[in-house]
Design a protein around this motif. Sequence first.
Motif, PDB file in Angstrom:
ATOM      1  N   ALA A   7       3.257   6.349  -5.234  1.00  0.00           N
ATOM      2  CA  ALA A   7       3.088   5.682  -7.099  1.00  0.00           C
ATOM      3  C   ALA A   7       2.185   6.895  -7.463  1.00  0.00           C
ATOM      4  CB  ALA A   7       2.981   4.545  -7.110  1.00  0.00           C
ATOM      5  N   GLN A   8       1.374   7.146  -6.155  1.00  0.00           N
ATOM      6  CA  GLN A   8       0.231   8.607  -6.713  1.00  0.00           C
ATOM      7  C   GLN A   8       1.514   9.477  -5.630  1.00  0.00           C
ATOM      8  OE1 GLN A   8      -2.113   5.761  -3.906  1.00  0.00           O
ATOM      9  NE2 GLN A   8      -3.433   5.732  -6.160  1.00  0.00           N
ATOM     10  N   ALA A  55      -4.326   6.503 -10.117  1.00  0.00           N
ATOM     11  CA  ALA A  55      -5.071   5.811  -9.786  1.00  0.00           C
ATOM     12  C   ALA A  55      -4.281   4.377  -9.042  1.00  0.00           C
ATOM     13  CB  ALA A  55      -6.122   5.075 -10.864  1.00  0.00           C
ATOM     14  N   GLY A  56      -5.075   3.361  -8.752  1.00  0.00           N
ATOM     15  CA  GLY A  56      -4.640   1.959  -8.313  1.00  0.00           C
ATOM     16  C   GLY A  56      -4.577   2.442  -6.476  1.00  0.00           C
ATOM     17  N   THR A  57      -5.370   2.819  -5.617  1.00  0.00           N
ATOM     18  CA  THR A  57      -5.416   2.732  -4.532  1.00  0.00           C
ATOM     19  C   THR A  57      -5.884   1.381  -3.989  1.00  0.00           C
ATOM     20  OG1 THR A  57      -5.263   4.840  -3.934  1.00  0.00           O
ATOM     21  CG2 THR A  57      -6.405   3.319  -2.488  1.00  0.00           C
ATOM     22  N   VAL A  58      -5.700   0.334  -2.795  1.00  0.00           N
ATOM     23  CA  VAL A  58      -6.490  -0.554  -2.664  1.00  0.00           C
ATOM     24  C   VAL A  58      -7.989  -0.191  -2.111  1.00  0.00           C
ATOM     25  CG1 VAL A  58      -6.508  -2.465  -1.869  1.00  0.00           C
ATOM     26  CG2 VAL A  58      -4.604  -1.931  -2.293  1.00  0.00           C
ATOM     27  N   GLU A  59      -8.911  -0.608  -2.484  1.00  0.00           N
ATOM     28  CA  GLU A  59     -10.458   0.206  -1.743  1.00  0.00           C
ATOM     29  C   GLU A  59     -10.565  -0.623  -1.050  1.00  0.00           C
ATOM     30  OE1 GLU A  59     -12.274   2.745  -1.869  1.00  0.00           O
ATOM     31  OE2 GLU A  59     -11.268   4.111  -3.635  1.00  0.00           O
ATOM     32  N   LEU A  72       9.481  -7.426  -3.275  1.00  0.00           N
ATOM     33  CA  LEU A  72       9.186  -7.692  -3.825  1.00  0.00           C
ATOM     34  C   LEU A  72       7.878  -6.851  -4.456  1.00  0.00           C
ATOM     35  CD1 LEU A  72       6.950 -11.160  -2.327  1.00  0.00           C
ATOM     36  CD2 LEU A  72       7.499 -10.783  -4.576  1.00  0.00           C
ATOM     37  N   THR A  73       8.241  -5.383  -3.262  1.00  0.00           N
ATOM     38  CA  THR A  73       7.660  -3.627  -3.723  1.00  0.00           C
ATOM     39  C   THR A  73       8.909  -2.822  -4.198  1.00  0.00           C
ATOM     40  OG1 THR A  73       8.041  -3.620  -0.997  1.00  0.00           O
ATOM     41  CG2 THR A  73       5.875  -4.592  -2.210  1.00  0.00           C
ATOM     42  N   GLN A 133       0.728  -1.582   0.583  1.00  0.00           N
ATOM     43  CA  GLN A 133      -0.288   0.100  -0.019  1.00  0.00           C
ATOM     44  C   GLN A 133       0.837   1.294   0.086  1.00  0.00           C
ATOM     45  OE1 GLN A 133      -3.743   0.073  -0.389  1.00  0.00           O
ATOM     46  NE2 GLN A 133      -2.664   1.923  -0.863  1.00  0.00           N
ATOM     47  N   ALA A 134       1.908   1.529   0.967  1.00  0.00           N
ATOM     48  CA  ALA A 134       2.433   2.314   0.904  1.00  0.00           C
ATOM     49  C   ALA A 134       4.088   2.420  -0.797  1.00  0.00           C
ATOM     50  CB  ALA A 134       3.959   2.299   1.879  1.00  0.00           C
ATOM     51  N   ALA A 135       3.980   1.486  -1.418  1.00  0.00           N
ATOM     52  CA  ALA A 135       4.571   1.532  -2.251  1.00  0.00           C
ATOM     53  C   ALA A 135       3.956   1.962  -3.674  1.00  0.00           C
ATOM     54  CB  ALA A 135       5.455   0.528  -2.910  1.00  0.00           C
TER      55      ALA A 135
END
Length: 478
Positions: free
Chosen positions: A289-290, A467-471, A319-320, A283-285
């Motif tokens: 990016a945002q 875009a791309g935040t986990v909802e 992985l991140t 999430q932090a990664a």
Amino acid sequence: MDTAWVAWTTVVLVTAAAAIALAVVVRRRDRSSARAARTDALTGLGNRDALAERVGRLLAGGGEPGLLLLDLDGFREINDTLGHSAGDALLRQVAGVLDRTVAGTGQVTRLGGDEFAVLVPGPVRGEDLEVLAKRVLAGLSMGQFTSGPVPLDVQGSIGIALAGPDGSSGEELLQHADVAMYAAKHARAGVLRYDPAHDPHSTNALEVLGQLRRAMEEDELVVHYQPKVSGGGGGQLLGFEALVRWQHPTRGLLPPAAFLPLVERTRLIHPLTRWVLLTAVRQAATWRAQGLDTTISVNISAATLDEGLLGMVEEALALTRWPAPQLVLEITETAIVIDPDGARRAVQRLRDRGVRVSVDDFGAGATSLVHLRGLAVHELKVDRQFVTELMAHPEDEVIVSSVIALAHRLGLVVVAEGVEDPVTAERLRAMGCDELQGYLFARPLPAAEALRWAREEFGARTGREAAGTVEHPAGEPA
Ligand code: C2E
Ligand code: CA
Ligand code: CA
């Protein structure tokens, strides 16, 4: 009389007498060795076998005894710092205080190490056992224990089990008192009665653990994020702390307190920690990016603080591609107290990897300051209990300002958690507290809301929309 017959009779009699004498000696020795086998050599109290025998006898006679199980906090540290003979001397002093405190009510035994039991013959009510347990803890805190000229602060945690509702055999009572003691230690509650919800072996708990295993596979676990802001003027967003919740299909959004204590008693805590770590770093990664670049803090349970942790950290970072210095692992002071050497090694390994380590709930443990020695941490989180009522209790103010001064001298960053009102925040800033966290700024928020909050509060400093935040479906109850 036939002389041969006389001689033979004499031999028989002498032999018999000798045999009887021998039998008496043997039996006497048997009895005293049986007594020795049930006596704790160090304190002269009964031992585990003595307790088992007494409980067995009471239960067989239809009695309903109660059992208190006491475990000292921080004993190992005393043993390690002052040596085993000082530890032994302390255990003898504790045995004496316990014996005097419960005299006439219960019988003390030492189960081994720094574990003692008090057996109350009964019939006795649960409330009375709780009162007795609190008296025992009060007795310890007034014990004025010493090692030579050094005064020792001794505290403990007590679990209670009552024959009937909490167990029907001696073994079960002891096991359940142990579960309650562990829960009391974990919750820093001092005294707790047995509750099947704390017991990984109870049917209800097994069901919950089964559901949780499934929950992890089916994405029912969610992470909420609570911001940390700078204490200095201007205010800046510094990072987020990841806090796990369980979106239960029928019970709603469950806080960690509803399932973590249980999970922490099983091996399930390892996959759970791994999942939270990976989710939070991912999430932090995504946020970075945002355009929202902060640190991410993850809580680590005592049980996970071994070699396995470093592997999980490596995995999440690889992985991140998240930079190690922007990952903070929060370990509680209690975890450090429970195993100071293990904690020191774990912290050093993380530090060598470039990851930052924070001491959570600082001030809640018993012998705080000793444990900081030689611990390669970079941050100290002052326990919420001191912060929340800072303005109401002048002594809390003294504690917090001393902790801040001490931490700064050790080169550590100080975070105050549980900041709920602007006056407290102002006071903390004036004391030089580096970072603030609490409901005043934001509650733990689902990821999407956390991003929105960051943009609203710190707009210009959080970069552009992407875009791309986990909802996540659920918000935090206010
Ligand atoms: P903690 O690490 O001390 O986390 C802070 C707790 O205080 C959180 O409760 C947070 O919601 C609450 N809090 C934050 N600001 C305030 C405030 O201003 N006032 C008050 N009264 N409370 C505030 P939460 O989320 O219920 O978490 C409870 C504990 O569960 C955490 O305490 C942490 O020890 C543990 N925990 C949470 N998530 C994880 C996890 O992923 N792994 C592990 N091992 N433990 C976790
Ligand atoms: Ca924490
Ligand atoms: Ca904390």
